[in-house]
Motif scaffolding. Structure first.
Motif, PDB file in Angstrom:
ATOM      1  N   GLY A 102       0.788  -1.211   0.000  1.00 39.01           N
ATOM      2  CA  GLY A 102       0.000   0.000   0.000  1.00 39.01           C
ATOM      3  C   GLY A 102       0.828   1.274   0.000  1.00 39.01           C
ATOM      4  N   MET A 103       2.113   1.168  -0.279  1.00 36.31           N
ATOM      5  CA  MET A 103       2.969   2.356  -0.284  1.00 36.31           C
ATOM      6  C   MET A 103       3.620   2.477  -1.652  1.00 36.31           C
ATOM      7  N   ASP A 104       3.696   3.696  -2.099  1.00 40.39           N
ATOM      8  CA  ASP A 104       4.305   3.893  -3.417  1.00 40.39           C
ATOM      9  C   ASP A 104       5.831   3.987  -3.273  1.00 40.39           C
ATOM     10  N   ALA A 105       6.525   4.237  -4.381  1.00 37.87           N
ATOM     11  CA  ALA A 105       7.992   4.212  -4.418  1.00 37.87           C
ATOM     12  C   ALA A 105       8.603   5.311  -3.564  1.00 37.87           C
ATOM     13  N   THR A 106       7.959   6.454  -3.476  1.00 33.82           N
ATOM     14  CA  THR A 106       8.508   7.562  -2.697  1.00 33.82           C
ATOM     15  C   THR A 106       8.583   7.189  -1.236  1.00 33.82           C
ATOM     16  N   VAL A 107       7.568   6.538  -0.730  1.00 38.07           N
ATOM     17  CA  VAL A 107       7.553   6.142   0.684  1.00 38.07           C
ATOM     18  C   VAL A 107       8.636   5.106   0.921  1.00 38.07           C
ATOM     19  N   TRP A 108       8.768   4.133   0.004  1.00 42.51           N
ATOM     20  CA  TRP A 108       9.779   3.094   0.174  1.00 42.51           C
ATOM     21  C   TRP A 108      11.204   3.695   0.138  1.00 42.51           C
ATOM     22  N   VAL A 109      11.441   4.683  -0.719  1.00 41.00           N
ATOM     23  CA  VAL A 109      12.759   5.327  -0.766  1.00 41.00           C
ATOM     24  C   VAL A 109      13.017   6.088   0.536  1.00 41.00           C
ATOM     25  N   SER A 110      11.990   6.741   1.070  1.00 37.71           N
ATOM     26  CA  SER A 110      12.117   7.458   2.334  1.00 37.71           C
ATOM     27  C   SER A 110      12.434   6.505   3.466  1.00 37.71           C
ATOM     28  N   ILE A 111      11.712   5.359   3.500  1.00 40.20           N
ATOM     29  CA  ILE A 111      11.958   4.363   4.549  1.00 40.20           C
ATOM     30  C   ILE A 111      13.379   3.827   4.425  1.00 40.20           C
ATOM     31  N   ALA A 112      13.811   3.533   3.198  1.00 39.42           N
ATOM     32  CA  ALA A 112      15.159   3.001   2.980  1.00 39.42           C
ATOM     33  C   ALA A 112      16.209   4.025   3.442  1.00 39.42           C
ATOM     34  N   MET A 113      15.950   5.262   3.176  1.00 38.11           N
ATOM     35  CA  MET A 113      16.879   6.305   3.581  1.00 38.11           C
ATOM     36  C   MET A 113      16.949   6.396   5.092  1.00 38.11           C
ATOM     37  N   LEU A 114      15.788   6.324   5.769  1.00 38.47           N
ATOM     38  CA  LEU A 114      15.776   6.377   7.236  1.00 38.47           C
ATOM     39  C   LEU A 114      16.503   5.173   7.823  1.00 38.47           C
ATOM     40  N   VAL A 115      16.285   4.005   7.234  1.00 43.84           N
ATOM     41  CA  VAL A 115      16.969   2.795   7.718  1.00 43.84           C
ATOM     42  C   VAL A 115      18.475   2.952   7.520  1.00 43.84           C
ATOM     43  N   PHE A 116      18.885   3.451   6.353  1.00 43.72           N
ATOM     44  CA  PHE A 116      20.311   3.653   6.072  1.00 43.72           C
ATOM     45  C   PHE A 116      20.921   4.630   7.064  1.00 43.72           C
ATOM     46  N   LEU A 117      20.230   5.741   7.302  1.00 45.05           N
ATOM     47  CA  LEU A 117      20.742   6.712   8.266  1.00 45.05           C
ATOM     48  C   LEU A 117      20.777   6.124   9.665  1.00 45.05           C
ATOM     49  N   GLY A 118      19.778   5.324  10.011  1.00 40.73           N
ATOM     50  CA  GLY A 118      19.767   4.665  11.331  1.00 40.73           C
ATOM     51  C   GLY A 118      20.949   3.739  11.493  1.00 40.73           C
ATOM     52  N   ILE A 119      21.247   2.969  10.455  1.00 46.26           N
ATOM     53  CA  ILE A 119      22.405   2.063  10.517  1.00 46.26           C
ATOM     54  C   ILE A 119      23.689   2.868  10.680  1.00 46.26           C
ATOM     55  N   LEU A 120      23.798   3.983   9.951  1.00 45.16           N
ATOM     56  CA  LEU A 120      24.990   4.822  10.069  1.00 45.16           C
ATOM     57  C   LEU A 120      25.153   5.348  11.491  1.00 45.16           C
ATOM     58  N   VAL A 121      24.034   5.765  12.098  1.00 46.72           N
ATOM     59  CA  VAL A 121      24.087   6.273  13.472  1.00 46.72           C
ATOM     60  C   VAL A 121      24.415   5.131  14.416  1.00 46.72           C
ATOM     61  N   TRP A 122      23.782   3.962  14.221  1.00 49.47           N
ATOM     62  CA  TRP A 122      23.991   2.809  15.093  1.00 49.47           C
ATOM     63  C   TRP A 122      25.451   2.340  15.038  1.00 49.47           C
ATOM     64  N   LYS A 123      26.106   2.380  13.868  1.00 48.11           N
ATOM     65  CA  LYS A 123      27.497   1.945  13.704  1.00 48.11           C
ATOM     66  C   LYS A 123      28.489   3.051  14.127  1.00 48.11           C
ATOM     67  N   GLY A 124      28.009   4.247  14.464  1.00 45.75           N
ATOM     68  CA  GLY A 124      28.884   5.332  14.943  1.00 45.75           C
ATOM     69  C   GLY A 124      29.595   6.060  13.828  1.00 45.75           C
ATOM     70  N   VAL A 125      29.044   6.050  12.656  1.00 50.16           N
ATOM     71  CA  VAL A 125      29.666   6.732  11.529  1.00 50.16           C
ATOM     72  C   VAL A 125      29.789   8.235  11.801  1.00 50.16           C
ATOM     73  N   PRO A 126      28.766   8.913  12.389  1.00 48.16           N
ATOM     74  CA  PRO A 126      28.956  10.342  12.665  1.00 48.16           C
ATOM     75  C   PRO A 126      30.127  10.612  13.618  1.00 48.16           C
ATOM     76  N   LYS A 127      30.308   9.675  14.605  1.00 43.24           N
ATOM     77  CA  LYS A 127      31.451   9.840  15.512  1.00 43.24           C
ATOM     78  C   LYS A 127      32.762   9.662  14.759  1.00 43.24           C
ATOM     79  N   MET A 128      32.790   8.677  13.848  1.00 49.15           N
ATOM     80  CA  MET A 128      34.009   8.455  13.060  1.00 49.15           C
ATOM     81  C   MET A 128      34.286   9.654  12.154  1.00 49.15           C
ATOM     82  N   ILE A 129      33.236  10.186  11.551  1.00 52.13           N
ATOM     83  CA  ILE A 129      33.411  11.357  10.694  1.00 52.13           C
ATOM     84  C   ILE A 129      33.886  12.545  11.536  1.00 52.13           C
ATOM     85  N   GLY A 130      33.286  12.692  12.733  1.00 49.13           N
ATOM     86  CA  GLY A 130      33.705  13.755  13.645  1.00 49.13           C
ATOM     87  C   GLY A 130      35.154  13.576  14.070  1.00 49.13           C
TER      88      GLY A 130
END
Length: 180
Positions: free
Chosen positions: A23-51
């Protein structure tokens, strides 16, 4: 091929249905994928590594800036040192020129004094030679005059005196000596 069908369908003006999943179109799925990707980056500490990488890079740049500042200070001190050496060299050159001028003036003054003394000595020697020549000439004249007077006196005495007159003169001289 599916893309070709979609393009042909759009060109023919047919309406087609947008793809949907759950029941979700492609825009919603891309948004969800982006949020999941950003969540994984935060969970793995990528912002700390970049900092941390940015902090490390900032530290390196700060270190390079400090080194550059130190090099600039060293260059300024070397510049000041060489300017001081240049000023000392210029001062020393000026002192050497002043000494050379003073020595040249002293040599000129000494040469003038020596020339004056030499002229005075030569003048004195010439005057002494002239005086000696005058004295010699005067002595010769006196000698010649004395000889002429002696010769004239001898001639007069020989002409006017005889043996009796000589005897009378000798007797007078003896009498004068005896009285004294």
């Amino acid at each position: 091929m599916a893309n070709l069908i979609i393009i042909l369908a759009e060109a023919s003006g047919e309406a087609h249905a947008a793809p949907k999943a759950f029941g979700m179109d492609a825009t919603v799925w891309v948004s969800i994928a982006m949020l999941v990707f950003l969540g994984i980056l935060v969970w793995k500490g990528v912002p700390k590594m970049i900092g941390a990488m940015l902090d490390k890079r900032i530290a390196e740049i700060s270190k390079q800036l400090d080194e550059a500042e130190q090099l600039r200070l060293d260059a300024e001190s070397l510049k000041a040192e060489y300017e001081a050496k240049l000023a000392d060299a210029a001062k020393e050159a000026e002192e050497m020129r002043a000494r050379a001028d003073a020595e040249a003036e002293a040599l000129v003054a000494k040469a003038k004094a020596d020339a004056t003394q030499l002229i005075a000595r030569r003048k004195q020697m010439a005057e002494e030679r002239i005086a000696a020549a005058e004295a010699g000439a005067l002595a010769e004249v006196r000698t010649a005059a004395a000889k002429a007077a002696t010769d004239a006196a001898a001639a007069l005495i020989a002409a006017k005196h005889d043996a009796a007159a000589d005897r009378a003169l000798v007797d007078q001289a003896i009498a004068a000596v005896a009285k004294s």
